[in-house]
Design a protein around this motif. Structure first.
Motif, PDB file in Angstrom:
ATOM      1  N   ARG A 112      10.478  -1.626  -1.413  1.00 33.24           N
ATOM      2  CA  ARG A 112       9.896  -2.805  -2.072  1.00 33.24           C
ATOM      3  C   ARG A 112      10.980  -3.839  -2.361  1.00 33.24           C
ATOM      4  N   ASP A 113      10.524  -5.101  -2.420  1.00 27.12           N
ATOM      5  CA  ASP A 113      11.377  -6.226  -2.815  1.00 27.12           C
ATOM      6  C   ASP A 113      12.662  -6.285  -2.005  1.00 27.12           C
TER       7      ASP A 113
ATOM      8  N   GLY B 264       1.524  -7.156   0.073  1.00 27.83           N
ATOM      9  CA  GLY B 264       2.310  -8.221  -0.529  1.00 27.83           C
ATOM     10  C   GLY B 264       3.556  -8.621   0.231  1.00 27.83           C
ATOM     11  N   ASN B 265       3.644  -8.265   1.502  1.00 27.98           N
ATOM     12  CA  ASN B 265       4.842  -8.577   2.284  1.00 27.98           C
ATOM     13  C   ASN B 265       4.728  -9.945   2.956  1.00 27.98           C
ATOM     14  N   THR B 266       5.886 -10.513   3.293  1.00 31.43           N
ATOM     15  CA  THR B 266       5.948 -11.742   4.078  1.00 31.43           C
ATOM     16  C   THR B 266       6.587 -11.413   5.419  1.00 31.43           C
ATOM     17  N   PHE B 267       5.867 -11.723   6.496  1.00 33.49           N
ATOM     18  CA  PHE B 267       6.342 -11.433   7.844  1.00 33.49           C
ATOM     19  C   PHE B 267       6.662 -12.745   8.559  1.00 33.49           C
ATOM     20  N   ASP B 268       7.887 -12.911   9.004  1.00 36.55           N
ATOM     21  CA  ASP B 268       8.301 -14.058   9.807  1.00 36.55           C
ATOM     22  C   ASP B 268       8.534 -13.550  11.216  1.00 36.55           C
TER      23      ASP B 268
ATOM     24  N   ASP C   8       5.909  -5.940  -0.990  1.00 38.86           N
ATOM     25  CA  ASP C   8       6.572  -7.170  -1.443  1.00 38.86           C
ATOM     26  C   ASP C   8       7.934  -7.392  -0.809  1.00 38.86           C
ATOM     27  N   ASN C   9       8.054  -7.063   0.469  1.00 37.26           N
ATOM     28  CA  ASN C   9       9.298  -7.287   1.193  1.00 37.26           C
ATOM     29  C   ASN C   9       9.217  -8.558   2.029  1.00 37.26           C
TER      30      ASN C   9
ATOM     31  N   GLU D 280      14.858  -0.305  -3.024  1.00 39.76           N
ATOM     32  CA  GLU D 280      14.420  -1.442  -3.842  1.00 39.76           C
ATOM     33  C   GLU D 280      15.480  -2.540  -3.834  1.00 39.76           C
ATOM     34  N   GLY D 281      15.062  -3.754  -3.442  1.00 35.20           N
ATOM     35  CA  GLY D 281      15.967  -4.897  -3.502  1.00 35.20           C
ATOM     36  C   GLY D 281      17.166  -4.789  -2.590  1.00 35.20           C
ATOM     37  N   VAL D 282      17.027  -4.045  -1.503  1.00 34.74           N
ATOM     38  CA  VAL D 282      18.139  -3.848  -0.564  1.00 34.74           C
ATOM     39  C   VAL D 282      18.016  -4.861   0.574  1.00 34.74           C
TER      40      VAL D 282
END
Length: 483
Positions: free
Chosen positions: A299-300, A370-374, A345-346, A275-277
């Motif tokens: 996540r996150d 909920g993830n964002t992929f670039d 959500d990553n 989480e949040g890493v």
């Protein structure tokens, strides 16, 4: 003259100057960079090399340039975390965009692989000697470590539910002494070495490792002789930034893993929570759940700049194992059952060289939400040309946002494949896409490309009309859309 003596002389001179009207001005703060070379690995025809830069000055560095020579018969074949130019046997290396600024007491690094065994000579940094002529793997500036304490062979771990650590030795000791319900709390700083957790937590009392993003784990390995299948072994360093091995119910929160062979690896460690890493600047994949590390969550978290050495193996999140690796990683009926993993959500990318998420055959019933992929920087190597490749079954893929921009090799946003599919083993089938937004940059063919419908006739993949796509060559998907 030491800085302490200089200040004393200035103070004394200033007091005398008060009698005669003189003015004494202390020297301006400035960076002071040194660089040390070490071999991170070697083989018959070449080696992996790494320069570590240290700022012993009083101010941030703005940029750096290292120059050195290699003997005839040795050349650099690949490099990372830097911009490299060559004139004959002379090499000039400047910082990448993310590592030019080095704070006082801080470090940065870059690496390369060679053809040939000759070592660098004549090293300079910003025009001054790097600090040792021909670099040696036996000399390391003391400022690379995050503590001025002398190294110790044993480190005691205090009793209690929370153990505070601030050095690599303290962290290794805390991991070795971990017990259910304990929290290991990292102070800001750089932790170099091999960090392996083998003690299990429990459902009611997980073990937690937490710290700020400025707590940075780096593994300069691998080194030693590797076993036939990865397992913690005396004399061998895996090169993994953080390794959970037979350690279920661990929570990893907040800290950073970088400059390692692999980022975070969970082997036979179910109910892992990440989480949040932040995981970045990694030679191969960033996060890998394998050996049936089921019911886990990431996540996150933020992942970028992977596959710096092995682009085709530079996945952001890797779920399970290819069937060709089940002999090592299949501990549940011969299959790596890293099932029911949630990726939530990553932010994954840019410069994730392989897929943002690679879902391997034999895994089932995960959630990617909920993830964002670039996709900028995806390499196309080893068929890595999409954000998500689904070879598992029963996954729900929803509410994600994906974009692509040059450079990179990009075919489709999401793909399915069906390796080893049989009627009783329907790989790449029964997956569901809904509410995903895809911008294919005018390059990608489909937002969702279903490779085979016949292999999934008993359990078809479903693409809902709630998915949207822009700048696609062909459109949303190649199969009928479900309202």
């Amino acid at each position: 003259m030491t800085r302490k003596r200089l200040h004393a002389v200035i103070a004394a001179t200033a007091s005398v100057a008060g009698l005669f009207g003189a003015v004494v001005t202390a020297e301006a703060a400035a960076p002071s960079l040194t660089a040390t070379f070490a071999q991170s690995s070697s083989w018959d025809s070449g080696y992996g090399g790494k320069y570590t830069l240290t700022n012993a000055g009083d101010a941030n560095s703005a940029q750096w340039t290292i120059e050195f020579d290699l003997p005839e018969g040795t050349s650099i074949t690949t490099s990372w975390s830097s911009v490299l130019t060559r004139t004959g046997q002379h090499y000039k290396v400047t910082n990448a965009g993310f590592n030019g600024t080095i704070k006082p007491g801080g470090t940065a690094s870059f690496g390369f692989n060679t053809s040939g065994l000759g070592l660098p000579t004549g090293c300079t940094i910003n025009g001054s000697p790097c600090g040792g002529g021909v670099p040696s793997t036996t000399t390391t500036p003391p400022t690379i470590t995050t503590t001025s304490k002398p190294p110790t062979t044993t480190t005691s771990v205090p009793a209690g539910d929370v153990v505070d650590v601030s050095t690599a030795a303290e962290l290794r000791a805390a991991l070795a002494a971990a017990s259910p319900g304990r929290t290991i709390r990292l102070a800001a700083g750089t932790y170099r070495g091999s960090f392996v957790a083998t003690k299990p937590g429990t459902a009611g009392a997980p073990i937690t490792v937490t710290g700020p993003s400025t707590a940075v784990l780096i593994n300069d390995g691998p080194s030693g002789e590797a076993p036939s299948c990865p397992a913690p072994t005396a004399g061998w360093d895996s090169g993994y930034g953080f390794w959970l091995y037979g350690a279920p119910y661990w929570h990893l929160k907040g800290f950073t893993v970088q400059e390692s062979k692999k980022g975070v690896v969970a082997d036979n460690s179910h109910h892992t929570v990440i989480e949040g890493v932040r995981v970045h600047r990694i030679d191969e994949e960033a996060v890998h759940f394998r050996r049936s590390s089921a019911d886990s969550v990431i996540r996150d978290s933020t992942i970028s700049h992977t596959g710096l050495v092995q682009a085709g193996y530079g996945e952001g999140v890797y779920l399970g194992s290819a069937n060709s690796n089940w002999a090592c990683h299949g501990n549940s009926g011969g299959v790596d059952r890293s099932d029911r993993i949630q990726v939530l959500d990553n932010h994954i990318g840019p410069y994730v060289a392989a897929e943002a998420i690679d879902v391997k055959e034999g895994t089932v019933d995960g959630v990617i939400r909920g993830n964002t992929f670039d996709g900028q920087g995806v390499s196309g190597q080893n068929s890595a040309d999409s954000w998500v490749d689904v070879k598992g079954s029963g996954y729900v893929i929803e509410g994600n946002t994906g974009t692509f921009a040059s450079p990179g090799t990009f075919a489709n946003g999401y793909e399915t494949h069906n390796p080893g599919t049989t009627p009783s083993f329907p790989n790449g089938c029964g997956n569901v896409w809904r509410d995903n937004k895809s911008d294919l940059g005018g390059v990608g063919q489909y937002a969702i490309k279903i490779t085979s419908t016949s292999k999934c006739s008993e359990r078809p993949n479903v693409v809902y009309a709630s998915n949207t796509v822009s700048r696609a060559v062909n459109g949303l998907t190649n199969v009928p859309v479900t309202p």
